[in-house]
Write an enzyme that holds these catalytic residues in place. Structure first.
Site, short mmCIF file in Angstrom:
data_model
loop_
_atom_site.label_atom_id
_atom_site.label_comp_id
_atom_site.label_asym_id
_atom_site.label_seq_id
_atom_site.Cartn_x
_atom_site.Cartn_y
_atom_site.Cartn_z
N GLN A 15 0.85 -0.97 0.02
CA GLN A 15 0.09 0.11 0.26
C GLN A 15 0.89 1.28 -0.14
O GLN A 15 0.52 2.27 -0.72
CB GLN A 15 -1.02 0.08 1.20
CG GLN A 15 -1.83 0.98 1.11
CD GLN A 15 -2.78 1.11 0.25
OE1 GLN A 15 -3.07 0.03 -0.58
NE2 GLN A 15 -3.44 2.31 -0.13
N GLU A 42 -10.57 2.21 2.35
CA GLU A 42 -10.94 1.73 0.99
C GLU A 42 -10.52 0.44 1.03
O GLU A 42 -11.50 -0.45 0.52
CB GLU A 42 -9.73 2.17 0.05
CG GLU A 42 -9.87 1.95 -1.35
CD GLU A 42 -8.52 2.50 -2.33
OE1 GLU A 42 -7.65 2.89 -1.51
OE2 GLU A 42 -9.04 2.52 -3.58
N HIS A 43 -9.47 0.01 1.67
CA HIS A 43 -9.27 -1.44 1.65
C HIS A 43 -8.97 -2.03 3.42
O HIS A 43 -8.40 -1.37 4.06
CB HIS A 43 -7.81 -1.87 1.15
CG HIS A 43 -7.58 -1.67 -0.10
ND1 HIS A 43 -7.11 -0.42 -0.88
CD2 HIS A 43 -8.20 -2.08 -1.38
CE1 HIS A 43 -7.30 -0.27 -1.95
NE2 HIS A 43 -7.76 -1.36 -2.43
N HIS A 54 -53.17 17.34 -10.10
CA HIS A 54 -52.68 15.96 -9.79
C HIS A 54 -54.00 15.32 -9.42
O HIS A 54 -54.17 14.26 -9.92
CB HIS A 54 -51.67 16.08 -8.60
CG HIS A 54 -50.21 16.39 -8.93
ND1 HIS A 54 -50.03 17.68 -9.51
CD2 HIS A 54 -49.09 15.59 -9.08
CE1 HIS A 54 -48.53 17.56 -9.88
NE2 HIS A 54 -47.99 16.19 -9.62
N HIS A 94 2.45 3.12 -3.34
CA HIS A 94 1.36 3.54 -4.40
C HIS A 94 1.84 5.28 -4.67
O HIS A 94 1.88 5.81 -5.50
CB HIS A 94 0.20 3.55 -3.67
CG HIS A 94 -0.84 2.66 -4.22
ND1 HIS A 94 -0.97 2.27 -5.90
CD2 HIS A 94 -1.37 1.54 -3.78
CE1 HIS A 94 -1.78 1.27 -5.90
NE2 HIS A 94 -1.87 0.65 -4.67
N ASP A 125 -6.56 -6.09 -6.15
CA ASP A 125 -5.90 -4.98 -7.16
C ASP A 125 -5.78 -5.77 -8.64
O ASP A 125 -6.07 -4.93 -9.46
CB ASP A 125 -4.41 -4.56 -6.69
CG ASP A 125 -4.51 -3.86 -5.48
OD1 ASP A 125 -5.44 -3.32 -5.11
OD2 ASP A 125 -3.32 -3.52 -4.95
#
Lengths: 421, 421
Positions: free
Chosen positions: A257, A318-319, A411, A260, A352
């Protein structure tokens, strides 16, 4: 490595802090100008902006010749791995397609929810040093499975005016025949409003830099503008580990991680300080072996696994890796996460590339309210009302009563028109 | 009434034009200031802004006493109609809940898509002359069915500091116990970031005026901000009619749409000029009877039903009525619409109140890429990877190969860590 103790309430906010937005007023104004230029000036403005910013006019490059280069250059085993990944991604998305449902809410009244693919989707594949062919696959395959008729793929131009062979090969695997070499805010504006032969799309997907992210947010907020996929911030991993976790494996996940981006968010949460110590030591060793300087990770000591789960739900990563014994029993208590990796065998790396679900996932806590990219990103629902004239006659009076309670007489009359028919 | 002929290509854009956004730079700046004040100043700033703009500090009003008034004041038949509507809305949303799916993409590898409710949702019920209790029902019932733990409902304060009895009765039907009397951009900011006892929510839903719409767009674009439901512009109805249509019924539907708002978008498309003439005449008569001046509608003459469908798909209306013979056969060709009403018996009024699907639907052409509010609005998906150590060992090499093709060595090592385990 920075260690936090969750029992110290004063440091909790710092333990879960995310980086501040890098967007600033100057960038936003810059993006607004570029978007407005392209929206009003079309192709000529797009060419001008692309030349000014990237040095090249946009070109529509056919995928085939560059894919041929890819087939020659890329090892056979890697090509096979790409095909394997494509199969798994397709299989997962095909089997998670939403289903049409018809509900009889009243005798003679059928209300349906039907799903339709988008007509056109725009896919942004970031440039930069790494050829992110996996991102193209994670977007294009769900879009194709959803039934999108036309994919418009854009990527920033490369100095030699080619497509990267891995990108081209992935495109070919996904049935994408051409890619536009145009990037940045100007590419997003072209996808939003159309420019020359680049058609306006219904939704723009894919990660990008701050300009791209700001342009996506801006066009999505414009009336009549397209949809977008997700807010995309720095990638995030939170590992929840207990005494059963293998420190070397956890450290390897944290490192993956951290590589990145300097802003990558890497967190380890454990009730065992020995685990925190061991993972920190393993991280240092493996980091040294890799020979690159990586973003530090944060470790958070907490009271027990329940508290660790509460921390994960608050952060909404996220993960989320559950490196704990009997990990499946924790799953029902996980409420906020983009993707969950259950047990020590489940590597984020698999997710991934090739497990099958998309790796385009919510960051910045957006997992509180949205999932990642899927076929749903490339479809929309439509409700349908069908009823017999008898059912209509029965509904007329209650519908008219409700309309009149809101003061909407026309209506009420429209409902009553069905009482007579 | 303005008549267009689709064969006149030069007038097509005007035939399908939508009103320009009323948002302007001054309004956007005003909203930005209000949002920023409340975000940084919390409850004190919220009270100050609410007093300045609406004349009242926000209050949390219990629903029960005002619902009691509602039960006394509102006719029994209307109360029964509210319960009937609530049942149908609940039934539709319960039966269209998304389902968890597990996919075996590879032997020993299970990838799941699981659905989770949001923890908290914010619901905005607009003020104004009509008490839009139906909007509260169309938001709160799907949210409850989705399993949202906490609904935070806000509505602009009324001069007498009460809740409208119809709103209170609807709230009680939906299991909402209290409503905050706070409106405008300041209410949206409070829901986004929390203020005093108003907690921050995960998603903000519901229609509102230009300030509300701008505030929703702004907070959703902020990093870490909440989700929102839909871009909300003026309401839209497109009726597609052939010779079989009853002109009086079609006119009644067009009128019901026109009474919403001077900006309401009302379109009639037909290949039969006799139908256009007859509906225009009926509209004029009924409009006169109603005694109110209404927004004019546009009628578009086209070549045949296929062209009419193409026009509808291009416009992507919020509501689409198929007032044609054999209407169900057209349904497969309808790609872009929020809600479809099939055949002459299907009244938009039924959909607005009691058929069961939500009436919070995409406007401004957003039906190209999104459906209306549903249980999905109040849930998010989460993907889950679970695999055996044997499966992990088999995936290690292909995942590592793909990671290396992207230049991500730590990803490769994390995958390979599973080969050994």
């Amino acid at each position: 490595m920075k260690r936090f103790d969750w029992s110290d309430r004063g440091s909790r906010a710092a333990a879960l802090a995310r980086p501040q937005a890098r967007e600033n007023d100057a960038l936003l104004a810059d993006v607004r100008n570029i978007v407005e230029e392209v929206r009003t000036g079309g192709w000529a403005a797009l060419v001008e902006q692309s030349r000014r910013i990237d040095g090249f006019a946009p070109r529509r490059l056919p995928v085939a010749p560059f894919a041929r280069v890819g087939r020659e250059m890329i090892p056979a085993a890697t090509q096979a791995a790409m095909q394997f990944a494509a199969q798994n991604i397709e299989s997962f998305h095909r089997q998670t397609l939403p289903k049409d449902v018809q509900v009889l809410t009243y005798p003679g009244l059928a209300v349906s929810k039907l799903w339709r693919p988008l007509d056109r989707a725009g896919l942004y594949v970031p440039g930069g040093r790494a050829p992110l062919f996996s991102t193209l696959m994670m977007l294009a395959i769900p879009a194709k499975v959803a039934g999108v008729q036309e994919l418009v793929v854009v990527t920033p131009p490369r100095p030699d005016c080619t497509l990267h062979p891995a990108i081209a090969l992935a495109a070919e695997l996904c049935g994408v025949e051409a890619i536009w070499t145009v990037g940045g805010a100007q590419a997003i504006a072209a996808l939003a409003f159309g420019a020359g032969d680049i058609p306006a799309v219904d939704r723009i997907c894919g990660p990008g830099n701050s300009w791209v992210a700001a342009a996506k947010a801006q066009v999505a907020a414009m009336r009549g503008g397209p949809g977008i996929d997700l807010p995309a911030g720095p990638s995030e991993l939170l590992v929840l580990a207990d005494r059963s976790a293998d420190p070397a494996t956890v450290a390897a996940d944290l490192l993956s991680q951290a590589e990145h981006d300097p802003d990558a968010q890497v967190l380890l949460v454990s009730p065992c300080s020995e685990v925190l110590d061991a993972v920190e030591a393993a991280f240092a060793i493996q980091s040294g072996r890799l020979g690159t300087t990586l973003a530090p990770f944060r470790s958070i000591a907490c009271a027990d696994i329940e508290e660790a789960v509460a921390i994960a739900n608050t952060y909404a990563p996220e993960h989320l890796c559950l490196a704990v014994s009997d990990a499946p029993t924790l799953l029902p208590s996980i409420r906020n996460a983009g993707a969950v990796f259950v047990g020590g065998s489940a590597a984020e790396s698999f997710g991934d590339y090739l497990a099958g679900s998309s790796h385009v996932l919510p960051t910045d806590g957006a997992a509180r309210f949205t999932g990642g990219v899927s076929t749903l990103t490339f479809m929309k629902s439509m409700t349908v009302q069908q009823l017999s004239s008898q059912a209509a006659a029965s509904l007329a009076a209650p519908a008219a009563a409700l309309a009149r309670l809101e003061g909407l007489e026309a209506h009420a009359l429209a409902a009553q028109a069905r009482a007579a028919s």
